[in-house]
Design a protein around this motif. Structure first.
Motif, PDB file in Angstrom:
ATOM      1  N   SER A 213       0.827  -1.226   0.000  1.00  0.00           N
ATOM      2  CA  SER A 213       0.000   0.000   0.000  1.00  0.00           C
ATOM      3  C   SER A 213       0.854   1.265   0.000  1.00  0.00           C
ATOM      4  O   SER A 213       0.570   2.224   0.719  1.00  0.00           O
ATOM      5  CB  SER A 213      -0.918   0.019   1.226  1.00  0.00           C
ATOM      6  OG  SER A 213      -1.687  -1.144   1.262  1.00  0.00           O
ATOM      7  N   GLY A 214       1.928   1.255  -0.796  1.00  0.00           N
ATOM      8  CA  GLY A 214       2.752   2.457  -0.950  1.00  0.00           C
ATOM      9  C   GLY A 214       3.812   2.662   0.115  1.00  0.00           C
ATOM     10  O   GLY A 214       4.597   3.606   0.032  1.00  0.00           O
ATOM     11  N   HIS A 215       3.864   1.765   1.107  1.00  0.00           N
ATOM     12  CA  HIS A 215       4.874   1.883   2.163  1.00  0.00           C
ATOM     13  C   HIS A 215       5.968   0.842   1.968  1.00  0.00           C
ATOM     14  O   HIS A 215       5.674  -0.290   1.565  1.00  0.00           O
ATOM     15  CB  HIS A 215       4.257   1.643   3.546  1.00  0.00           C
ATOM     16  CG  HIS A 215       3.258   2.682   3.938  1.00  0.00           C
ATOM     17  ND1 HIS A 215       3.595   3.823   4.605  1.00  0.00           N
ATOM     18  CD2 HIS A 215       1.916   2.750   3.733  1.00  0.00           C
ATOM     19  CE1 HIS A 215       2.511   4.554   4.816  1.00  0.00           C
ATOM     20  NE2 HIS A 215       1.466   3.933   4.281  1.00  0.00           N
ATOM     21  N   VAL A 216       7.206   1.207   2.312  1.00  0.00           N
ATOM     22  CA  VAL A 216       8.264   0.199   2.343  1.00  0.00           C
ATOM     23  C   VAL A 216       8.096  -0.567   3.644  1.00  0.00           C
ATOM     24  O   VAL A 216       8.218  -0.002   4.730  1.00  0.00           O
ATOM     25  CB  VAL A 216       9.672   0.847   2.291  1.00  0.00           C
ATOM     26  CG1 VAL A 216      10.754  -0.213   2.482  1.00  0.00           C
ATOM     27  CG2 VAL A 216       9.876   1.572   0.971  1.00  0.00           C
ATOM     28  N   VAL A 217       7.742  -1.847   3.523  1.00  0.00           N
ATOM     29  CA  VAL A 217       7.503  -2.640   4.734  1.00  0.00           C
ATOM     30  C   VAL A 217       8.686  -3.565   5.039  1.00  0.00           C
ATOM     31  O   VAL A 217       8.732  -4.179   6.107  1.00  0.00           O
ATOM     32  CB  VAL A 217       6.195  -3.458   4.641  1.00  0.00           C
ATOM     33  CG1 VAL A 217       4.998  -2.529   4.655  1.00  0.00           C
ATOM     34  CG2 VAL A 217       6.169  -4.350   3.404  1.00  0.00           C
ATOM     35  N   ARG A 218       9.618  -3.663   4.092  1.00  0.00           N
ATOM     36  CA  ARG A 218      10.806  -4.504   4.323  1.00  0.00           C
ATOM     37  C   ARG A 218      11.892  -4.055   3.380  1.00  0.00           C
ATOM     38  O   ARG A 218      11.622  -3.745   2.218  1.00  0.00           O
ATOM     39  CB  ARG A 218      10.430  -5.967   4.066  1.00  0.00           C
ATOM     40  CG  ARG A 218      11.553  -6.941   4.304  1.00  0.00           C
ATOM     41  CD  ARG A 218      10.989  -8.332   4.532  1.00  0.00           C
ATOM     42  NE  ARG A 218      10.238  -8.832   3.388  1.00  0.00           N
ATOM     43  CZ  ARG A 218      10.735  -9.729   2.507  1.00  0.00           C
ATOM     44  NH1 ARG A 218      11.953 -10.186   2.633  1.00  0.00           N
ATOM     45  NH2 ARG A 218       9.987 -10.166   1.521  1.00  0.00           N
ATOM     46  N   ASP A 219      13.108  -4.001   3.881  1.00  0.00           N
ATOM     47  CA  ASP A 219      14.266  -3.677   3.052  1.00  0.00           C
ATOM     48  C   ASP A 219      15.427  -4.464   3.633  1.00  0.00           C
ATOM     49  O   ASP A 219      15.966  -4.094   4.674  1.00  0.00           O
ATOM     50  CB  ASP A 219      14.527  -2.158   3.109  1.00  0.00           C
ATOM     51  CG  ASP A 219      15.682  -1.728   2.212  1.00  0.00           C
ATOM     52  OD1 ASP A 219      16.384  -2.609   1.669  1.00  0.00           O
ATOM     53  OD2 ASP A 219      15.872  -0.509   2.055  1.00  0.00           O
ATOM     54  N   GLU A 220      15.762  -5.578   2.983  1.00  0.00           N
ATOM     55  CA  GLU A 220      16.826  -6.399   3.566  1.00  0.00           C
ATOM     56  C   GLU A 220      17.783  -6.937   2.515  1.00  0.00           C
ATOM     57  O   GLU A 220      17.398  -7.216   1.385  1.00  0.00           O
ATOM     58  CB  GLU A 220      16.254  -7.533   4.412  1.00  0.00           C
ATOM     59  CG  GLU A 220      15.389  -8.507   3.676  1.00  0.00           C
ATOM     60  CD  GLU A 220      14.845  -9.599   4.597  1.00  0.00           C
ATOM     61  OE1 GLU A 220      15.111  -9.571   5.801  1.00  0.00           O
ATOM     62  OE2 GLU A 220      14.160 -10.482   4.073  1.00  0.00           O
ATOM     63  N   ASN A 221      19.032  -7.067   2.930  1.00  0.00           N
ATOM     64  CA  ASN A 221      20.047  -7.618   2.046  1.00  0.00           C
ATOM     65  C   ASN A 221      19.909  -9.133   2.015  1.00  0.00           C
ATOM     66  O   ASN A 221      19.447  -9.737   2.988  1.00  0.00           O
ATOM     67  CB  ASN A 221      21.440  -7.235   2.535  1.00  0.00           C
ATOM     68  CG  ASN A 221      21.665  -5.744   2.371  1.00  0.00           C
ATOM     69  OD1 ASN A 221      21.230  -5.135   1.385  1.00  0.00           O
ATOM     70  ND2 ASN A 221      22.310  -5.143   3.346  1.00  0.00           N
ATOM     71  N   GLU A 222      20.294  -9.722   0.894  1.00  0.00           N
ATOM     72  CA  GLU A 222      20.213 -11.179   0.717  1.00  0.00           C
ATOM     73  C   GLU A 222      18.840 -11.701   1.135  1.00  0.00           C
ATOM     74  O   GLU A 222      18.722 -12.698   1.856  1.00  0.00           O
ATOM     75  CB  GLU A 222      21.329 -11.872   1.512  1.00  0.00           C
ATOM     76  CG  GLU A 222      22.702 -11.480   1.015  1.00  0.00           C
ATOM     77  CD  GLU A 222      23.828 -12.056   1.861  1.00  0.00           C
ATOM     78  OE1 GLU A 222      23.671 -13.174   2.383  1.00  0.00           O
ATOM     79  OE2 GLU A 222      24.850 -11.382   1.989  1.00  0.00           O
ATOM     80  N   GLY A 223      17.818 -11.002   0.696  1.00  0.00           N
ATOM     81  CA  GLY A 223      16.455 -11.312   1.136  1.00  0.00           C
ATOM     82  C   GLY A 223      15.811 -12.437   0.336  1.00  0.00           C
ATOM     83  O   GLY A 223      16.342 -12.913  -0.666  1.00  0.00           O
ATOM     84  N   VAL A 224      14.649 -12.840   0.814  1.00  0.00           N
ATOM     85  CA  VAL A 224      13.824 -13.815   0.105  1.00  0.00           C
ATOM     86  C   VAL A 224      12.468 -13.160  -0.185  1.00  0.00           C
ATOM     87  O   VAL A 224      12.199 -12.047   0.261  1.00  0.00           O
ATOM     88  CB  VAL A 224      13.620 -15.118   0.921  1.00  0.00           C
ATOM     89  CG1 VAL A 224      14.903 -15.912   0.984  1.00  0.00           C
ATOM     90  CG2 VAL A 224      13.075 -14.816   2.299  1.00  0.00           C
ATOM     91  N   TYR A 225      11.625 -13.870  -0.960  1.00  0.00           N
ATOM     92  CA  TYR A 225      10.355 -13.273  -1.387  1.00  0.00           C
ATOM     93  C   TYR A 225       9.394 -13.096  -0.216  1.00  0.00           C
ATOM     94  O   TYR A 225       8.787 -12.058  -0.044  1.00  0.00           O
ATOM     95  CB  TYR A 225       9.727 -14.139  -2.475  1.00  0.00           C
ATOM     96  CG  TYR A 225       8.608 -13.433  -3.199  1.00  0.00           C
ATOM     97  CD1 TYR A 225       8.889 -12.498  -4.194  1.00  0.00           C
ATOM     98  CD2 TYR A 225       7.282 -13.711  -2.896  1.00  0.00           C
ATOM     99  CE1 TYR A 225       7.882 -11.840  -4.854  1.00  0.00           C
ATOM    100  CE2 TYR A 225       6.261 -13.052  -3.565  1.00  0.00           C
ATOM    101  CZ  TYR A 225       6.568 -12.123  -4.542  1.00  0.00           C
ATOM    102  OH  TYR A 225       5.558 -11.471  -5.197  1.00  0.00           O
ATOM    103  N   ARG A 226       9.278 -14.164   0.570  1.00  0.00           N
ATOM    104  CA  ARG A 226       8.352 -14.099   1.715  1.00  0.00           C
ATOM    105  C   ARG A 226       9.123 -14.221   2.995  1.00  0.00           C
ATOM    106  O   ARG A 226       9.865 -15.187   3.182  1.00  0.00           O
ATOM    107  CB  ARG A 226       7.324 -15.228   1.636  1.00  0.00           C
ATOM    108  CG  ARG A 226       6.099 -14.772   0.924  1.00  0.00           C
ATOM    109  CD  ARG A 226       5.028 -15.835   0.864  1.00  0.00           C
ATOM    110  NE  ARG A 226       4.222 -15.568  -0.318  1.00  0.00           N
ATOM    111  CZ  ARG A 226       4.479 -16.020  -1.531  1.00  0.00           C
ATOM    112  NH1 ARG A 226       5.523 -16.806  -1.732  1.00  0.00           N
ATOM    113  NH2 ARG A 226       3.710 -15.701  -2.543  1.00  0.00           N
ATOM    114  N   ASN A 227       8.936 -13.253   3.857  1.00  0.00           N
ATOM    115  CA  ASN A 227       9.591 -13.307   5.150  1.00  0.00           C
ATOM    116  C   ASN A 227       8.792 -14.214   6.074  1.00  0.00           C
ATOM    117  O   ASN A 227       7.621 -13.979   6.292  1.00  0.00           O
ATOM    118  CB  ASN A 227       9.626 -11.894   5.743  1.00  0.00           C
ATOM    119  CG  ASN A 227      10.984 -11.558   6.263  1.00  0.00           C
ATOM    120  OD1 ASN A 227      11.917 -12.329   6.115  1.00  0.00           O
ATOM    121  ND2 ASN A 227      11.100 -10.398   6.865  1.00  0.00           N
ATOM    122  N   SER A 228       9.423 -15.274   6.576  1.00  0.00           N
ATOM    123  CA  SER A 228       8.621 -16.153   7.434  1.00  0.00           C
ATOM    124  C   SER A 228       8.842 -15.794   8.901  1.00  0.00           C
ATOM    125  O   SER A 228       9.693 -15.026   9.254  1.00  0.00           O
ATOM    126  CB  SER A 228       8.987 -17.605   7.185  1.00  0.00           C
ATOM    127  OG  SER A 228      10.382 -17.754   7.225  1.00  0.00           O
TER     128      SER A 228
END
Ligand SMILES: Nc1ncnc2c1ncn2[C@@H]1O[C@H](COP(=O)(O)OP(=O)(O)OP(=O)(O)O)[C@@H](O)[C@H]1O
Length: 228
Positions: A213-228
């Motif tokens: 919804s227009g907000h950055v909710v996650r910004d991580e290095n070496e990330g994956v698609y879904r944060n579990s």
């Protein structure tokens, strides 16, 4: 290379912000996946970088320029530093592979001699050597996307933006396209790729910026698609 400083974008006649107070810093040579559901703001993020729109609030810097202050006549100069590829390839159907790529150099005024040197080298980089004379309709989807990548990169832009580049491709072909993007990134280009392709994001393990919804909710290095 790209800085969003508290950027909000509200489209005309809309009450809800398409991007809301976005703070993001992307350095030279980074590879960034931009993810999020449909309507989360990915295209808006990209369109602001290309100066198709200006922020409603906040400041955006791209390749050392403050885009809020950039004069309209300087926008083409900005866009020459940014290569773009899209889901639907957007090749010129009446031109050969070679001419599709050469055309991108011709429009920036490069000499025939320079074009003859750089186009074959770029076609080799994307894995299309030997296919110079084919027409787009004589190519597979993956090959067409390689042509689009060659065209986007032939002028050696500092930034490459890829909006769902694997969206029309089967998984094996998509992996080939990602290898090309990785190769381009390793030459020093900054790559920003919007995608819904969770397999690719999970395989590549690069920086992930997630919008909701227009907000950055996650910004991580070496990330994956879904944060579990
Ligand atoms: N030109 C426009 N005018 C008005 N509203 C727009 C415009 N473009 C996008 N929006 C709205 O802004 C919000 C963000 O849209 P955006 O296209 O950036 O999302 P997206 O994450 O790229 O979606 P998708 O994955 O479907 O491409 C949505 O609510 C959308 O309806």
């Amino acid at each position: 290379m790209i800085t969003f400083d508290n950027v909000t974008k509200i489209y005309a006649q809309q009450s809800r912000a398409a991007l809301s107070d976005v703070n993001v810093d992307i350095d030279k040579g980074e590879f960034v996946f931009l993810i999020g559901q449909s309507g989360s703001g990915k295209s808006t993020f990209i369109r602001l970088i290309l100066r198709e729109y200006r922020p409603t609030r906040g400041t955006l810097y791209v390749a050392g320029k403050n885009l809020n202050q950039l004069r309209s006549w300087k926008v083409p100069v900005l866009r020459r530093q940014i290569g773009t590829v899209f889901q639907d390839f957007r090749l010129l159907p009446g031109k050969t592979v070679y001419d599709n790529v050469a055309f991108a150099m011709q429009v920036t005024g490069k000499s025939t001699k320079e074009i003859r040197g750089v186009v074959p080298e770029t076609l080799e980089l994307v894995g299309l050597d030997g296919k110079e004379k084919r027409m787009p309709d004589e190519l597979s989807g993956g090959e067409q996307q390689r042509v689009a990548l060659a065209r986007a990169f032939v002028n050696r832009p500092k930034i490459l933006i890829a909006d769902e580049p694997t969206g029309n491709l089967d998984p094996a072909t998509a992996v080939g396209i990602m290898k090309v993007l990785d190769r381009i990134n390793h030459t020093g280009a900054t790559v920003v790729m919007a995608t819904h392709d969770s397999t690719i994001v999970d395989q590549m393990r690069r920086r992930v910026i997630e919008l909701s919804s227009g907000h950055v909710v996650r910004d991580e290095n070496e990330g994956v698609y879904r944060n579990s």
